[in-house]
Design an enzyme around this catalytic site. Structure first.
Site, PDB file in Angstrom:
ATOM      1  N   GLY A  15      25.111  55.529  44.599  1.00  0.00           N
ATOM      2  CA  GLY A  15      25.141  56.830  43.930  1.00  0.00           C
ATOM      3  C   GLY A  15      26.461  57.074  43.221  1.00  0.00           C
ATOM      4  O   GLY A  15      27.005  58.176  43.275  1.00  0.00           O
ATOM      5  N   ALA A  16      26.951  56.030  42.529  1.00  0.00           N
ATOM      6  CA  ALA A  16      28.277  56.147  41.894  1.00  0.00           C
ATOM      7  C   ALA A  16      28.179  56.537  40.423  1.00  0.00           C
ATOM      8  O   ALA A  16      29.183  56.552  39.726  1.00  0.00           O
ATOM      9  CB  ALA A  16      29.037  54.834  42.052  1.00  0.00           C
ATOM     10  N   ARG A  18      27.406  59.487  39.455  1.00  0.00           N
ATOM     11  CA  ARG A  18      27.791  60.900  39.308  1.00  0.00           C
ATOM     12  C   ARG A  18      28.515  61.369  40.566  1.00  0.00           C
ATOM     13  O   ARG A  18      28.580  60.658  41.575  1.00  0.00           O
ATOM     14  CB  ARG A  18      26.536  61.771  39.137  1.00  0.00           C
ATOM     15  CG  ARG A  18      25.760  61.432  37.905  1.00  0.00           C
ATOM     16  CD  ARG A  18      24.575  62.332  37.711  1.00  0.00           C
ATOM     17  NE  ARG A  18      23.380  61.919  38.446  1.00  0.00           N
ATOM     18  CZ  ARG A  18      22.644  62.729  39.219  1.00  0.00           C
ATOM     19  NH1 ARG A  18      22.971  63.987  39.375  1.00  0.00           N
ATOM     20  NH2 ARG A  18      21.571  62.266  39.830  1.00  0.00           N
ATOM     21  N   ASP A  67      16.315  51.820  43.399  1.00  0.00           N
ATOM     22  CA  ASP A  67      15.798  53.011  44.082  1.00  0.00           C
ATOM     23  C   ASP A  67      15.937  52.744  45.580  1.00  0.00           C
ATOM     24  O   ASP A  67      15.258  51.871  46.127  1.00  0.00           O
ATOM     25  CB  ASP A  67      14.330  53.226  43.697  1.00  0.00           C
ATOM     26  CG  ASP A  67      13.751  54.455  44.381  1.00  0.00           C
ATOM     27  OD1 ASP A  67      14.439  55.069  45.243  1.00  0.00           O
ATOM     28  OD2 ASP A  67      12.595  54.801  44.067  1.00  0.00           O
ATOM     29  N   ASN A  94      26.575  56.574  49.928  1.00  0.00           N
ATOM     30  CA  ASN A  94      26.806  57.934  49.426  1.00  0.00           C
ATOM     31  C   ASN A  94      25.568  58.558  48.768  1.00  0.00           C
ATOM     32  O   ASN A  94      25.390  59.768  48.846  1.00  0.00           O
ATOM     33  CB  ASN A  94      27.968  57.882  48.415  1.00  0.00           C
ATOM     34  CG  ASN A  94      28.006  59.099  47.531  1.00  0.00           C
ATOM     35  OD1 ASN A  94      28.429  60.165  47.941  1.00  0.00           O
ATOM     36  ND2 ASN A  94      27.529  58.948  46.290  1.00  0.00           N
ATOM     37  N   TYR A 162      16.375  67.373  54.684  1.00  0.00           N
ATOM     38  CA  TYR A 162      17.752  66.982  54.337  1.00  0.00           C
ATOM     39  C   TYR A 162      18.626  67.055  55.595  1.00  0.00           C
ATOM     40  O   TYR A 162      19.324  66.086  55.932  1.00  0.00           O
ATOM     41  CB  TYR A 162      18.292  67.913  53.250  1.00  0.00           C
ATOM     42  CG  TYR A 162      19.717  67.610  52.823  1.00  0.00           C
ATOM     43  CD1 TYR A 162      19.983  66.630  51.871  1.00  0.00           C
ATOM     44  CD2 TYR A 162      20.797  68.310  53.362  1.00  0.00           C
ATOM     45  CE1 TYR A 162      21.284  66.348  51.471  1.00  0.00           C
ATOM     46  CE2 TYR A 162      22.100  68.034  52.971  1.00  0.00           C
ATOM     47  CZ  TYR A 162      22.336  67.049  52.020  1.00  0.00           C
ATOM     48  OH  TYR A 162      23.628  66.778  51.641  1.00  0.00           O
ATOM     49  N   ALA A 164      17.693  66.975  58.669  1.00  0.00           N
ATOM     50  CA  ALA A 164      17.250  65.959  59.643  1.00  0.00           C
ATOM     51  C   ALA A 164      17.711  64.567  59.214  1.00  0.00           C
ATOM     52  O   ALA A 164      18.147  63.754  60.045  1.00  0.00           O
ATOM     53  CB  ALA A 164      15.729  65.999  59.778  1.00  0.00           C
ATOM     54  N   LYS A 166      20.329  63.791  57.530  1.00  0.00           N
ATOM     55  CA  LYS A 166      21.777  63.642  57.716  1.00  0.00           C
ATOM     56  C   LYS A 166      22.128  63.580  59.218  1.00  0.00           C
ATOM     57  O   LYS A 166      23.064  62.858  59.595  1.00  0.00           O
ATOM     58  CB  LYS A 166      22.521  64.788  57.024  1.00  0.00           C
ATOM     59  CG  LYS A 166      22.353  64.799  55.497  1.00  0.00           C
ATOM     60  CD  LYS A 166      22.889  63.540  54.842  1.00  0.00           C
ATOM     61  CE  LYS A 166      22.966  63.645  53.324  1.00  0.00           C
ATOM     62  NZ  LYS A 166      23.513  62.447  52.692  1.00  0.00           N
TER      63      LYS A 166
END
Ligand SMILES: NC(=O)c1ccc[n+]([C@@H]2O[C@H](COP(=O)([O-])OP(=O)(O)OC[C@H]3O[C@@H](n4cnc5c(N)ncnc54)[C@H](OP(=O)(O)O)[C@@H]3O)[C@@H](O)[C@H]2O)c1
Length: 257
Positions: A15-16, A18, A67, A94, A162, A164, A166
């Site tokens: 996820g780099a 953004r 993905d 991330n 979300y 759960a 994390k």
């Protein structure tokens, strides 16, 4: 400014394209690392991250699409990483999504929304860790930093999957910290509150923005660079004793005991 030294280190940041991931990639590159900039859809944004990064002495940074909800795509990405990196020193899990799951949704939408969030936020990190950690063990060690959330502790009434995902990521990171310690692999977790990125943008505007700021005694939420500093701190040499830790980065907006 906090300074770090990642000279000669090979780093994978998911996820780099953004937000927090981009800030981590830029900071690691400034400190001398060679970085894989992972993205899912935003090729242009990933290219912009690459443009903003200082070049390492050996090789160059590169971007790969995958993905993370798709285990086969993760495997293909790891095959590509193997072609570029002799070994991976640091993995930053991330990438994530923050989608609503309302209790008044119809059941099919509810089930899909849960599955998607768990697949990306939890299973993406779990499967990528499987592949990379095995390589780290073989090459003599490494560091893994997982980006979790305050929501794992505080609850997410409108985004329960979300919260759960994390909470499960926290438990996964701690289990791996124990399992991988004998092989010199350390695993750390960060739990930020709101951070100024695309993910939080709509919430930080208008009335909801005002209500959110009231949670923060310092009157501001985190910048992506502040989170990147914490990622770099854990990924640095000399922080091995912090393995298994979960660091709150929420400006004292939520204190857990
Ligand atoms: N922002 C906050 O307030 C906040 C607070 C606490 C925790 N966090 C956590 O911090 C991490 C980064 O968040 P952020 O705010 O930087 O998010 P962001 O700006 O929305 O960026 C999300 C990143 O994840 C990637 N991504 C999304 N879905 C993906 C998928 N299915 N497979 C692979 N990659 C995917 C995106 O790639 P593309 O650009 O290609 O779409 C993008 O690079 C997340 O884990 C988030 O849960 C954020």
């Amino acid at each position: 400014m906090v300074s770090f030294d990642f000279s000669g280190k090979n780093v994978v940041v998911t996820g780099a394209s953004r937000g927090i991931g981009r800030a981590v990639a830029i900071k690691m590159a400034e400190a001398g690392a060679r970085v894989l900039v992972h993205f899912q859809k935003n090729k242009k944004a990933a290219a912009e991250t690459l443009r903003l990064m200082s070049q390492p002495k050996r090789g160059s940074h590169f971007a790969l699409r995958a993905d993370l909800a798709d285990p086969a795509a993760i495997r293909e990405m790891v095959d590509e990483i193997d072609k570029e990196f002799e070994k991976v020193d640091i993995l930053v899990n991330n990438a994530g999504i923050f989608e609503p799951q309302a209790i008044d949704m119809n059941f099919d939408d509810w089930a899909d929304a849960w599955q998607n969030t768990i697949n990306v936020n939890l299973m993406g990190a779990v499967h990528l860790t499987y592949h990379i950690a095995r390589r780290m063990v073989k090459s003599g060690g490494g560091k893994i930093v997982n980006v979790s959330s305050r929501g794992a502790f505080r609850g997410e009434p409108d985004h329960p999957a979300y919260g759960a995902s994390k909470a499960a990521l926290n438990a996964f990171g701690q289990s791996m910290a124990v399992k991988l310690a004998p092989d010199n692999v350390q695993v750390f977790t960060l739990a930020p509150g709101f951070v100024e990125t695309d993910m939080a943008e709509d919430f930080l505007k208008g009335d909801t923005g005002e209500a959110i700021l009231k949670q923060y005694p310092g009157g501001k939420v985190a910048s992506p660079e502040e989170v990147a500093n914490a990622v770099c701190y854990f990924a640095s040499q000399g922080q091995e004793m912090a393995s298994g830790a979960i660091l709150d980065l929420n400006g004292a907006s939520y204190l857990r005991s």
